[in-house]
Design an enzyme around this catalytic site. Structure first.
Site, PDB file in Angstrom:
ATOM      1  N   ARG A 327      38.582  42.301  49.409  1.00  0.00           N
ATOM      2  CA  ARG A 327      39.710  42.802  50.228  1.00  0.00           C
ATOM      3  C   ARG A 327      41.066  42.443  49.345  1.00  0.00           C
ATOM      4  NH1 ARG A 327      38.097  43.561  55.764  1.00  0.00           N
ATOM      5  NH2 ARG A 327      36.098  44.280  55.494  1.00  0.00           N
ATOM      6  N   GLU A 329      44.040  42.339  49.707  1.00  0.00           N
ATOM      7  CA  GLU A 329      45.166  42.042  50.909  1.00  0.00           C
ATOM      8  C   GLU A 329      45.915  40.786  50.607  1.00  0.00           C
ATOM      9  OE1 GLU A 329      43.029  41.575  54.517  1.00  0.00           O
ATOM     10  OE2 GLU A 329      42.511  43.594  54.871  1.00  0.00           O
ATOM     11  N   ARG A 335      43.526  31.731  57.314  1.00  0.00           N
ATOM     12  CA  ARG A 335      42.122  32.454  57.361  1.00  0.00           C
ATOM     13  C   ARG A 335      41.874  33.431  56.648  1.00  0.00           C
ATOM     14  NH1 ARG A 335      42.265  35.388  63.422  1.00  0.00           N
ATOM     15  NH2 ARG A 335      43.569  36.729  62.915  1.00  0.00           N
ATOM     16  N   HIS A 336      42.523  33.584  55.696  1.00  0.00           N
ATOM     17  CA  HIS A 336      42.114  34.961  54.673  1.00  0.00           C
ATOM     18  C   HIS A 336      41.698  34.635  53.436  1.00  0.00           C
ATOM     19  CE1 HIS A 336      44.328  37.187  58.030  1.00  0.00           C
ATOM     20  NE2 HIS A 336      43.736  38.178  57.515  1.00  0.00           N
ATOM     21  N   GLU A 481      38.899  36.222  65.767  1.00  0.00           N
ATOM     22  CA  GLU A 481      38.182  37.231  65.452  1.00  0.00           C
ATOM     23  C   GLU A 481      36.967  36.833  64.420  1.00  0.00           C
ATOM     24  OE1 GLU A 481      37.193  40.762  62.663  1.00  0.00           O
ATOM     25  OE2 GLU A 481      39.301  40.615  63.286  1.00  0.00           O
ATOM     26  N   SER A 484      33.725  42.717  63.640  1.00  0.00           N
ATOM     27  CA  SER A 484      34.452  43.625  64.040  1.00  0.00           C
ATOM     28  C   SER A 484      33.212  44.873  64.014  1.00  0.00           C
ATOM     29  CB  SER A 484      35.514  44.203  63.414  1.00  0.00           C
ATOM     30  OG  SER A 484      36.115  45.503  63.806  1.00  0.00           O
ATOM     31  N   ARG A 536      34.395  32.495  58.324  1.00  0.00           N
ATOM     32  CA  ARG A 536      34.982  32.279  59.611  1.00  0.00           C
ATOM     33  C   ARG A 536      34.023  31.681  60.781  1.00  0.00           C
ATOM     34  NH1 ARG A 536      39.215  37.247  60.956  1.00  0.00           N
ATOM     35  NH2 ARG A 536      40.890  36.830  59.077  1.00  0.00           N
TER      36      ARG A 536
END
Length: 562
Positions: A327, A329, A335-336, A481, A484, A536
C-alpha cells in the site's frame, strides 16, 4: 702601477654556506640520553615479553584443561568428522540430572569472573536460559576459568557439562531448578564487541505509542537508563530481534498463520497464491507502487481481491491466501505499514452473506483459542512487558454484530457529537467505540455490519434495506480494525453499472478490469470474503504500542532498509 685588489676574508665564526651547523654539545648529550632510555625500555619490554611467553608456555604445559576449551575452527573450513555426541535442547536438562554429561550449543548472555578459580555464565537457547558454573579443580584449570569469563556476550558456544540441582532457585534464568557444571567449553562463533546496542535493552518496553521512526532523542526509564528508541532498534534489527520478547512475538505470528490455515482447511478451503506483479492498477492508482517491468510499467498488488473472486468464478468456491500486500499510503502512524502480510479468504455462500461472517467469526475464535492454549507463555511474556490486560473474548456464537448505525448511536450518546450514519469512522472514534463495546458486551472482539456504501469499493453489494448502506462489515480487536469484508457483486452488468457510478468512475474495459468483469459473465455463485492484516492481529492480541514491532523488517514511508 695599478693597485692589486685583495679579496675579503670570511669571518672566523661564520658558518659555511653549504654545510649544516654542528650540533651543540648540550643537544648531543640529550639525544644520547634519550636513545639510552629507549634502549633500556625496549630491553625491559623484551624481558617482560620473554617472561610472559615463558609463563604461557609453562602454564600450557601444565594446563590440565588445554584440550577442553578454546576457539573452534570455522565450521566448513576443515573436513567434517562426526563427533558422535547427541546434542540436547535446554528444555530437556531435567532428564539428565546427575547423569552423563550433556552437550548443547547456545549463546552466552553474560560471563563474569567471581575469582581466579570460579566463573558464572548465563547461557541461552531460544526462550530458555540456564546458569553455568566453571570451577577450577584438579581436572579443570584456572586458565579455563579465565577463558570462560572472557567470552564476549552474544558469542555462540558449544558446552559439555553435568546437570546439577543448585542450592537455591536461580532467578536470573528461566530454568531455575537446574544448572550446568561445565567440563568443556568451545566458542563456535565469537561476537565482536562492543555491540551497536545491548540485547537486554530490546527486552524493555518501548517509550510509548508515539515512538515512530525518526525519533532520535532517547528518553530515560525510571531507573535512569536510556530507553532505546524504535528507530535505533530498527536500524540494528538483527541485534534487536535476539531479544526473547521478539522471539515470542514472531512465534505467535507464525502461530496465527498456522491456525488460519488449519481452521480454513477443515472448512474446505483451498490454499492459493495470486500474482503480486500486476499489469495495471486495479483498485485505484493513487496508492499503488509502480515498478519497471522490462520495457513497460508494472504495479505491486494492493490485495488479492480481484483474483480471489475470479477463482470463485472458476469454481474454486472456497479459497484462502497468505501473502504480501503493498500500500503506497504516506501514513506515518503506529498502525500502518506500506508492506504487510494479508490473510485473505473468499467463499461462495448459499442464501445470505452472513454465512461468510459466520465463517470469519468462527475462524477468529479458533485463532484466539489456539493462541491461548498453544502460545500462553509467549503471550504472557510480551503482555507483562507492556502491562497489557487479558484480551476479553465473547462466547462462541455470541460475537456482537453491531449495525453501523447502532455504532453511530452509541458514539452520539457518549460524545454528544452529530455523527453521520453515512460516513466512515475516524481512528479516535473507532477506539472510543471499542471502549463502549467492551463496557456493554464485555468483549474486545466484535463486528460492525452494514457500512455506508460510499466508503466501500466498487465491487461491494449495496444493502437491500437502505441503498446508502452495503452488505459489508469490519472486524475489530481492542477498538481497531483488523479485517474488512463484504458480499461482492457477482453479476457482470450490475458490476459494470456500479463501476461507472463511482467517483471517480472505474472503466470496466480498462486493461486491469476487462478480464475481471468478464469472469462474471459465465455464471458465478454469490460470494463474499474478507482480508485480515496479520501484523494487526498480532499487535492487538498482545497490546503492542507500534505495529512495526510485529514485522521482522518493517516497511513504512521512511524505511526500506535493512
Amino acid at each position: 702601477m695599478a693597485s692589486e685588489e685583495i679579496p675579503e676574508r670570511p669571518k672566523a665564526d661564520a658558518p659555511a654556506e653549504d654545510g649544516p651547523a654542528e650540533p651543540s654539545k648540550k643537544a648531543q648529550k640529550k639525544a644520547e640520553k634519550e636513545a639510552a632510555k629507549a634502549a633500556l625500555k625496549a630491553r625491559k619490554q623484551a624481558e617482560r615479553n620473554e617472561a610472559e611467553a615463558k609463563k604461557i608456555a609453562e602454564d600450557a604445559a601444565t594446563d590440565v584443561s588445554k584440550e577442553n576449551y578454546g576457539d573452534l575452527p570455522m565450521v566448513g573450513s576443515e573436513p567434517h568428522e562426526a563427533s558422535g555426541h547427541t546434542r540436547i535442547p535446554l528444555l530437556e536438562v531435567s532428564q539428565h540430572v546427575d547423569k552423563d554429561a550433556v552437550v548443547f550449543r547456545c549463546v552466552v548472555e553474560t560471563a563474569r569472573s567471581q575469582s581466579a578459580k570460579l566463573a558464572f555464565l548465563n547461557l541461552r537457547q531460544g526462550l530458555e536460559s540456564i546458569q553455568a558454573v566453571v570451577a577450577a579443580s584438579d581436572t579443570l584449570s584456572k586458565q579455563m576459568v579465565k577463558f570462560a569469563a572472557s567470552v564476549p556476550p552474544q558469542s555462540m558456544v558449544l558446552v559439555h557439562g553435568l546437570v546439577k540441582k543448585p542450592f537455591e532457585p536461580i532467578n536470573s534464568a528461566t530454568i531455575k531448578d537446574f544448572e550446568i557444571h561445565i567440563q568443556k567449553l568451545y566458542t563456535v562463533s565469537r561476537a565482536e564487541i562492543p555491540l551497536p546496542m545491548q540485547v537486554e535493552d530490546a527486552e524493555r518496553a518501548l517509550p510509548g505509542e508515539g515512538d515512530v521512526p525518526g525519533q532520535e532523542e532517547e528518553p530515560k526509564a525510571e531507573d535512569g537508563r536510556p530507553l532505546v528508541t524504535l528507530n535505533t532498534r530498527l536500524n540494528n534489527r538483527v541485534i534487536d530481534l535476539r531479544a526473547k520478547i521478539n522471539h515470542a512475538i514472531f512465534r505467535i505470528k507464525g502461530g496465527v498463520v498456522q491456525l488460519f490455515q488449519e481452521y480454513l482447511s477443515q472448512q474446505g478451503f483451498t490454499l492459493i497464491h495470486t500474482p503480486k506483479l500486476l499489469g495495471a492498477a486495479t483498485e485505484g492508482g493513487s496508492n499503488v507502487f509502480e515498478v519497471k517491468y522490462f520495457d513497460k510499467s508494472g504495479f505491486l498488488a494492493q490485495s488479492p481481491q480481484l483474483y480471489k473472486q475470479m477463482l470463485v468464478a472458476a469454481r474454486f468456491e472456497r479459497v484462502m491466501e497468505v501473502g504480501p500486500v503493498f500500500r503506497a499510503e504516506n501514513s506515518n502512524t503506529a498502525r500502518h505499514l506500506t508492506e504487510f502480510t494479508g490473510l485473505d479468504l473468499e467463499m461462495a455462500f448459499e442464501e445470505d452473506y452472513h454465512e461468510v461472517m459466520d465463517v470469519l467469526e468462527g475462524l477468529m475464535l479458533f485463532i484466539f483459542k489456539g493462541l491461548r492454549e498453544r502460545y500462553a507463555r509467549e503471550t504472557e511474556l510480551v503482555r507483562n512487558t507492556y502491562n497489557v490486560e487479558e484480551f476479553k473474548l465473547p462466547e462462541a456464537g455470541k460475537v456482537p454484530r453491531i449495525p453501523f448505525v447502532e455504532g453511530i448511536r452509541l458514539l452520539r450518546e457518549a460524545t454528544g457529537e452529530e455523527l453521520s450514519e453515512y460516513e466512515d469512522l475516524s481512528t479516535p472514534m473507532e477506539k472510543l467505540l471499542g471502549k463502549l463495546v467492551l463496557e456493554k458486551y464485555n468483549t474486545d472482539f466484535y463486528v460492525l455490519d452494514q457500512f455506508p456504501l460510499s466508503v466501500r469499493p466498487f465491487y461491494t453489494m449495496p444493502s437491500p434495506h437502505d441503498p446508502k448502506l452495503s452488505n459489508s462489515y469490519d472486524f475489530f480487536m481492542r477498538g481497531q480494525e483488523i479485517c474488512s469484508g463484504a458480499q461482492r457483486i457477482h453479476n457482470a452488468d450490475f458490476l459494470t453499472q456500479r463501476m461507472r457510478a463511482m467517483d471517480p468512475p472505474v472503466d470496466p474495459e480498462s486493461p486491469g478490469m476487462r478480464d475481471y468483469v468478464a469472469a462474471f459473465r459465465y455464471g458465478c455463485p454469490p460470494h463474499g470474503g474478507g482480508g485480515f492484516g496479520l501484523e494487526r492481529i498480532v499487535s492487538f492480541w498482545l497490546g503492542l504500542p507500534n505495529i512495526r514491532l510485529s514485522s521482522l523488517f518493517p516497511r513504512d514511508p521512511g524505511r526500506i532498509l535493512p
